[in-house]
Design a protein around this motif. Structure first.
Motif, PDB file in Angstrom:
ATOM      1  N   ARG A 111      24.927  -7.976 -11.536  1.00  0.00           N
ATOM      2  CA  ARG A 111      24.505  -6.840 -12.350  1.00  0.00           C
ATOM      3  C   ARG A 111      22.986  -6.695 -12.446  1.00  0.00           C
ATOM      4  N   GLU A 112      22.256  -7.754 -12.126  1.00  0.00           N
ATOM      5  CA  GLU A 112      20.801  -7.685 -12.218  1.00  0.00           C
ATOM      6  C   GLU A 112      20.196  -6.681 -11.229  1.00  0.00           C
ATOM      7  N   PHE A 113      20.990  -6.286 -10.211  1.00  0.00           N
ATOM      8  CA  PHE A 113      20.488  -5.333  -9.224  1.00  0.00           C
ATOM      9  C   PHE A 113      20.841  -3.887  -9.539  1.00  0.00           C
ATOM     10  N   VAL A 114      21.588  -3.660 -10.608  1.00  0.00           N
ATOM     11  CA  VAL A 114      21.979  -2.296 -10.968  1.00  0.00           C
ATOM     12  C   VAL A 114      20.775  -1.364 -11.165  1.00  0.00           C
ATOM     13  N   PRO A 115      19.729  -1.769 -11.897  1.00  0.00           N
ATOM     14  CA  PRO A 115      18.601  -0.855 -12.085  1.00  0.00           C
ATOM     15  C   PRO A 115      17.946  -0.425 -10.777  1.00  0.00           C
ATOM     16  N   TYR A 116      17.807  -1.367  -9.833  1.00  0.00           N
ATOM     17  CA  TYR A 116      17.131  -1.068  -8.575  1.00  0.00           C
ATOM     18  C   TYR A 116      17.945  -0.083  -7.728  1.00  0.00           C
ATOM     19  N   LEU A 117      19.229  -0.347  -7.616  1.00  0.00           N
ATOM     20  CA  LEU A 117      20.077   0.537  -6.806  1.00  0.00           C
ATOM     21  C   LEU A 117      20.229   1.896  -7.469  1.00  0.00           C
ATOM     22  N   SER A 118      20.296   1.933  -8.790  1.00  0.00           N
ATOM     23  CA  SER A 118      20.411   3.213  -9.501  1.00  0.00           C
ATOM     24  C   SER A 118      19.201   4.094  -9.224  1.00  0.00           C
ATOM     25  N   ARG A 119      18.015   3.503  -9.328  1.00  0.00           N
ATOM     26  CA  ARG A 119      16.798   4.278  -9.091  1.00  0.00           C
ATOM     27  C   ARG A 119      16.710   4.735  -7.639  1.00  0.00           C
ATOM     28  N   ALA A 120      17.115   3.864  -6.725  1.00  0.00           N
ATOM     29  CA  ALA A 120      17.081   4.222  -5.301  1.00  0.00           C
ATOM     30  C   ALA A 120      18.041   5.368  -4.998  1.00  0.00           C
ATOM     31  N   ALA A 121      19.232   5.322  -5.612  1.00  0.00           N
ATOM     32  CA  ALA A 121      20.234   6.365  -5.359  1.00  0.00           C
ATOM     33  C   ALA A 121      19.781   7.727  -5.878  1.00  0.00           C
ATOM     34  N   ILE A 122      19.180   7.740  -7.052  1.00  0.00           N
ATOM     35  CA  ILE A 122      18.684   9.002  -7.597  1.00  0.00           C
ATOM     36  C   ILE A 122      17.523   9.517  -6.748  1.00  0.00           C
ATOM     37  N   ALA A 123      16.675   8.613  -6.285  1.00  0.00           N
ATOM     38  CA  ALA A 123      15.574   9.014  -5.400  1.00  0.00           C
ATOM     39  C   ALA A 123      16.115   9.577  -4.091  1.00  0.00           C
ATOM     40  N   ALA A 124      17.285   9.098  -3.665  1.00  0.00           N
ATOM     41  CA  ALA A 124      17.912   9.603  -2.438  1.00  0.00           C
ATOM     42  C   ALA A 124      18.630  10.930  -2.663  1.00  0.00           C
ATOM     43  N   GLY A 125      18.694  11.372  -3.932  1.00  0.00           N
ATOM     44  CA  GLY A 125      19.245  12.691  -4.213  1.00  0.00           C
ATOM     45  C   GLY A 125      20.567  12.727  -4.937  1.00  0.00           C
ATOM     46  N   ALA A 126      21.092  11.585  -5.388  1.00  0.00           N
ATOM     47  CA  ALA A 126      22.378  11.569  -6.084  1.00  0.00           C
ATOM     48  C   ALA A 126      22.347  12.483  -7.308  1.00  0.00           C
ATOM     49  N   ASP A 127      23.481  13.131  -7.579  1.00  0.00           N
ATOM     50  CA  ASP A 127      23.576  14.074  -8.698  1.00  0.00           C
ATOM     51  C   ASP A 127      23.834  13.388 -10.029  1.00  0.00           C
ATOM     52  N   GLY A 128      24.427  12.219  -9.998  1.00  0.00           N
ATOM     53  CA  GLY A 128      24.754  11.512 -11.228  1.00  0.00           C
ATOM     54  C   GLY A 128      25.001  10.044 -10.956  1.00  0.00           C
ATOM     55  N   ILE A 129      25.175   9.303 -12.025  1.00  0.00           N
ATOM     56  CA  ILE A 129      25.401   7.853 -11.943  1.00  0.00           C
ATOM     57  C   ILE A 129      26.725   7.508 -12.618  1.00  0.00           C
ATOM     58  N   PHE A 130      27.442   6.587 -12.016  1.00  0.00           N
ATOM     59  CA  PHE A 130      28.676   6.016 -12.556  1.00  0.00           C
ATOM     60  C   PHE A 130      28.377   4.558 -12.871  1.00  0.00           C
ATOM     61  N   MET A 131      28.735   4.108 -14.064  1.00  0.00           N
ATOM     62  CA  MET A 131      28.553   2.692 -14.367  1.00  0.00           C
ATOM     63  C   MET A 131      29.593   2.202 -15.367  1.00  0.00           C
TER      64      MET A 131
END
Length: 275
Positions: A214-234
């Motif tokens: 779970r410690e990598f969730v913040p990094y991947l979340s930010r990367a996904a939004i930067a890649a254009g994702a419309d929303g986040i699931f968690m």
């Protein structure tokens, strides 16, 4: 935000970050409502649409001894209570076509689990309800192959589709996220969600259960939004280390808001450059 406004925001306007979040499975009514209350507050404080997610049954656990949930009838009653008390839209997954009719009486969005994203009868039955369908892209599926799943849903006239990226199998007991999959799947014309917590799962990595980082969730979340994702699931939980399902890759409640604040800021920057 009422359901019709939420659906319009997500599927038509597509200009507002949204969150799908909740506990992996219903452990108790008390835990479920605690998380729902927390998410209602998050929605109001950050001014974002929130869809509450949980499962009344987790039929794809690693071990037959694993906790699966309270079952469809008891589980739907708890989910319905979330709708009534906190005015949140609700989502849950279905695992067989026989569940679909009953689940559709309560749910606002039906989710097709990643492992079942090629189950034609399940997908068609879900699509025929007319409810929005969240398709979790299978760990075994390339992003361009999701078009075949989309065609199954749209074949019955349902075009309210969400596509969720949750990582791809990489060797044994490991997942990786190819951020290219986000713009690739967006080319099909539907919103793409990034599953931030299942993407850091280590499937069956703890022998009779899955592990996670779970410690990598913040990094991947930010990367996904930067890649254009419309929303986040968690998936989130008051005490992930003692959760009955997917604890190692679930977030504690205290970590949720700081992550969301950062991804919302990135979202606003990306959308500004896209205009």
């Amino acid at each position: 935000m009422d359901v019709s406004t939420l659906i319009n925001t997500i599927f038509q306007k597509r200009d507002t970050f949204f969150l799908i979040a909740g506990p992996c499975v219903i452990e108790s009514e008390a835990v479920t409502l605690e998380v729902a209350e927390f998410l209602k507050k998050i929605s109001e404080e950050l001014s974002i649409p929130v869809i509450f997610k949980t499962s009344y049954d987790k039929a794809n656990r690693t071990s037959y001894m694993s906790y699966r949930g309270p079952g469809i009838e008891k589980g739907l009653k708890i989910i319905e209570k979330v709708k009534e008390e906190y005015k949140l839209s609700v989502l849950s997954d279905v695992h067989c076509k026989e569940e679909v009719k009953r689940a559709s009486e309560v749910l606002d969005i039906i989710q097709i689990p990643a492992f079942l994203c090629r189950q034609t009868d399940l997908i068609i039955a879900s699509a025929k309800t007319g409810l929005p369908i969240n398709i979790k892209k299978g760990q075994f599926l390339s992003p361009w192959d999701i078009k075949n799943v989309i065609k199954k849903v749209s074949s019955v006239g349902n075009y309210r589709i969400l596509l969720t990226e949750r990582g791809t199998c990489f060797g044994y007991n490991n997942l990786v996220v190819d951020m290219r999959s986000i713009p690739i799947m967006q080319r099909f014309g539907y919103p793409v969600v990034f599953d931030a917590t299942h993407s850091v799962q280590i499937p069956a990595g703890a022998g009779d259960r899955s592990g996670g980082q779970r410690e990598f969730v913040p990094y991947l979340s930010r990367a996904a939004i930067a890649a254009g994702a419309d929303g986040i699931f968690m998936e989130i939980h008051p005490d992930p280390d003692n959760a009955l399902c997917d604890g190692p890759n679930s977030l504690p409640l205290r970590d949720v808001k700081p992550i969301l604040e950062s991804v919302i800021e990135i979202y606003s920057i990306i959308r500004r450059y896209e205009k």
